[in-house]
Design a protein around this motif. Structure first.
Motif, PDB file in Angstrom:
ATOM      1  N   UNK A  22     -15.064-129.624 -34.240  1.00 38.60           N
ATOM      2  CA  UNK A  22     -15.703-128.486 -33.583  1.00 38.60           C
ATOM      3  C   UNK A  22     -16.199-127.563 -34.691  1.00 38.60           C
ATOM      4  N   UNK A  23     -17.124-126.673 -34.349  1.00 39.29           N
ATOM      5  CA  UNK A  23     -17.651-125.749 -35.356  1.00 39.29           C
ATOM      6  C   UNK A  23     -17.855-124.374 -34.751  1.00 39.29           C
ATOM      7  N   UNK A  24     -17.753-123.375 -35.609  1.00 38.37           N
ATOM      8  CA  UNK A  24     -18.042-122.003 -35.238  1.00 38.37           C
ATOM      9  C   UNK A  24     -19.014-121.418 -36.243  1.00 38.37           C
ATOM     10  N   UNK A  25     -19.962-120.633 -35.752  1.00 33.73           N
ATOM     11  CA  UNK A  25     -20.986-120.042 -36.611  1.00 33.73           C
ATOM     12  C   UNK A  25     -21.103-118.557 -36.305  1.00 33.73           C
ATOM     13  N   UNK A  26     -21.122-117.760 -37.372  1.00 30.21           N
ATOM     14  CA  UNK A  26     -21.367-116.325 -37.272  1.00 30.21           C
ATOM     15  C   UNK A  26     -22.556-116.027 -38.174  1.00 30.21           C
ATOM     16  N   UNK A  27     -23.617-115.513 -37.602  1.00 33.16           N
ATOM     17  CA  UNK A  27     -24.865-115.298 -38.338  1.00 33.16           C
ATOM     18  C   UNK A  27     -25.047-113.825 -38.643  1.00 33.16           C
ATOM     19  N   UNK A  28     -25.329-113.528 -39.903  1.00 28.08           N
ATOM     20  CA  UNK A  28     -25.626-112.159 -40.338  1.00 28.08           C
ATOM     21  C   UNK A  28     -27.123-112.045 -40.631  1.00 28.08           C
ATOM     22  N   UNK A  29     -27.538-110.854 -41.042  1.00 29.05           N
ATOM     23  CA  UNK A  29     -28.963-110.591 -41.271  1.00 29.05           C
ATOM     24  C   UNK A  29     -29.539-111.376 -42.437  1.00 29.05           C
ATOM     25  N   UNK A  30     -28.700-111.720 -43.418  1.00 30.27           N
ATOM     26  CA  UNK A  30     -29.192-112.485 -44.551  1.00 30.27           C
ATOM     27  C   UNK A  30     -29.618-111.648 -45.736  1.00 30.27           C
ATOM     28  N   UNK A  31     -29.326-110.357 -45.723  1.00 31.31           N
ATOM     29  CA  UNK A  31     -29.705-109.515 -46.856  1.00 31.31           C
ATOM     30  C   UNK A  31     -28.815-109.821 -48.055  1.00 31.31           C
ATOM     31  N   UNK A  32     -29.321-109.580 -49.244  1.00 26.14           N
ATOM     32  CA  UNK A  32     -28.619-109.944 -50.474  1.00 26.14           C
ATOM     33  C   UNK A  32     -27.260-109.276 -50.621  1.00 26.14           C
ATOM     34  N   UNK A  33     -27.075-108.103 -50.072  1.00 33.15           N
ATOM     35  CA  UNK A  33     -25.810-107.387 -50.217  1.00 33.15           C
ATOM     36  C   UNK A  33     -25.087-107.188 -48.888  1.00 33.15           C
ATOM     37  N   UNK A  34     -25.574-107.826 -47.854  1.00 34.73           N
ATOM     38  CA  UNK A  34     -24.974-107.661 -46.537  1.00 34.73           C
ATOM     39  C   UNK A  34     -23.857-108.651 -46.280  1.00 34.73           C
ATOM     40  N   UNK A  35     -23.506-108.789 -45.008  1.00 30.43           N
ATOM     41  CA  UNK A  35     -22.468-109.725 -44.599  1.00 30.43           C
ATOM     42  C   UNK A  35     -22.921-111.159 -44.837  1.00 30.43           C
ATOM     43  N   UNK A  36     -21.945-112.043 -44.935  1.00 32.65           N
ATOM     44  CA  UNK A  36     -22.225-113.469 -45.072  1.00 32.65           C
ATOM     45  C   UNK A  36     -22.509-114.082 -43.710  1.00 32.65           C
ATOM     46  N   UNK A  37     -23.357-115.087 -43.679  1.00 30.77           N
ATOM     47  CA  UNK A  37     -23.452-115.984 -42.533  1.00 30.77           C
ATOM     48  C   UNK A  37     -22.480-117.114 -42.824  1.00 30.77           C
ATOM     49  N   UNK A  38     -21.762-117.541 -41.801  1.00 36.94           N
ATOM     50  CA  UNK A  38     -20.649-118.463 -42.020  1.00 36.94           C
ATOM     51  C   UNK A  38     -20.646-119.603 -41.010  1.00 36.94           C
ATOM     52  N   UNK A  39     -20.270-120.776 -41.489  1.00 36.90           N
ATOM     53  CA  UNK A  39     -20.003-121.937 -40.646  1.00 36.90           C
ATOM     54  C   UNK A  39     -18.594-122.401 -40.980  1.00 36.90           C
ATOM     55  N   UNK A  40     -17.788-122.661 -39.961  1.00 34.81           N
ATOM     56  CA  UNK A  40     -16.468-123.260 -40.156  1.00 34.81           C
ATOM     57  C   UNK A  40     -16.407-124.490 -39.254  1.00 34.81           C
ATOM     58  N   UNK A  41     -16.095-125.628 -39.857  1.00 36.29           N
ATOM     59  CA  UNK A  41     -15.956-126.875 -39.097  1.00 36.29           C
ATOM     60  C   UNK A  41     -14.483-127.257 -39.092  1.00 36.29           C
ATOM     61  N   UNK A  42     -13.937-127.402 -37.892  1.00 34.99           N
ATOM     62  CA  UNK A  42     -12.537-127.774 -37.741  1.00 34.99           C
ATOM     63  C   UNK A  42     -12.399-129.217 -37.309  1.00 34.99           C
ATOM     64  N   UNK A  43     -11.421-129.892 -37.881  1.00 30.55           N
ATOM     65  CA  UNK A  43     -11.084-131.246 -37.483  1.00 30.55           C
ATOM     66  C   UNK A  43      -9.967-131.125 -36.446  1.00 30.55           C
ATOM     67  N   UNK A  44     -10.302-131.324 -35.192  1.00 30.49           N
ATOM     68  CA  UNK A  44      -9.353-131.156 -34.100  1.00 30.49           C
ATOM     69  C   UNK A  44      -8.256-132.214 -34.168  1.00 30.49           C
TER      70      UNK A  44
END
Length: 167
Positions: A22-44
């Motif tokens: 399964x995977x979870x994604x959190x998307x940020x604005x993408x600015x150089x000093x802003x929050x990270x965009x993240x993907x986490x993939x879990x092996x169930x």
């Protein structure tokens, strides 16, 4: 130690087609000093974190990178935090054939299954999300995180002056 490649990806384990992911994604604005965009993939199957990606990329590039990583793990069912940026990524992934988590809509005293996709973090869903995160961060579940960046984020969970959880 887990190595992070030049694209912000940590591969903690190789894809095994016999396992379920399964995977979870959190998307940020993408600015150089802003929050990270993240993907986490879990092996169930193994109850481990298989891979993570943490980057500051414009949404147009992030969705391509996220799709590439998801494809490397069999295009698992994915939950995207549906915000301004996440909706674009979610729609792109749907077009690419990635299965999406279907939202459960929470009411006052009960829950009903909704027809939406993705995850919306709101006052009524935060206790569910952060309760699961706290269990994982404190070792109360049998999941193995394995990625120091992700473990640090989970352990940085705190509450602001208004009582809203954050990291």
């Amino acid at each position: 130690p887990v190595e992070v490649d030049q694209h912000g990806i940590s591969r903690l384990e190789q894809y095994d087609p016999m396992d379920q992911y399964v995977a979870g994604i959190d998307v940020a604005a993408g600015s150089e000093r802003g929050d990270f965009s993240t993907v986490v993939i879990g092996n169930v199957t193994q109850r481990t974190v298989a891979a993570t990606m943490q980057v500051r990329l414009p949404t147009a590039l992030f969705k391509l990178a996220a799709h590439t990583l998801l494809r490397a793990y069999g295009s698992p069912t994915t939950a995207v935090e549906v915000n301004t940026y996440g909706l674009d990524v979610q729609n792109y992934l749907i077009e690419q054939g990635v299965a999406m988590y279907r939202t459960v809509e929470y009411g006052d005293m009960a829950f009903t299954f909704g027809s939406g996709m993705g995850w919306i973090t709101a006052p009524n869903t935060r206790p569910i999300l952060y309760g699961a995160i706290m269990e994982a961060a404190t070792g109360q579940t049998s999941w193995h995180v394995g990625d120091r960046r992700l473990a640090e984020e989970l352990n940085a969970l705190c509450y602001d002056k208004g009582g809203k959880p954050g990291a």
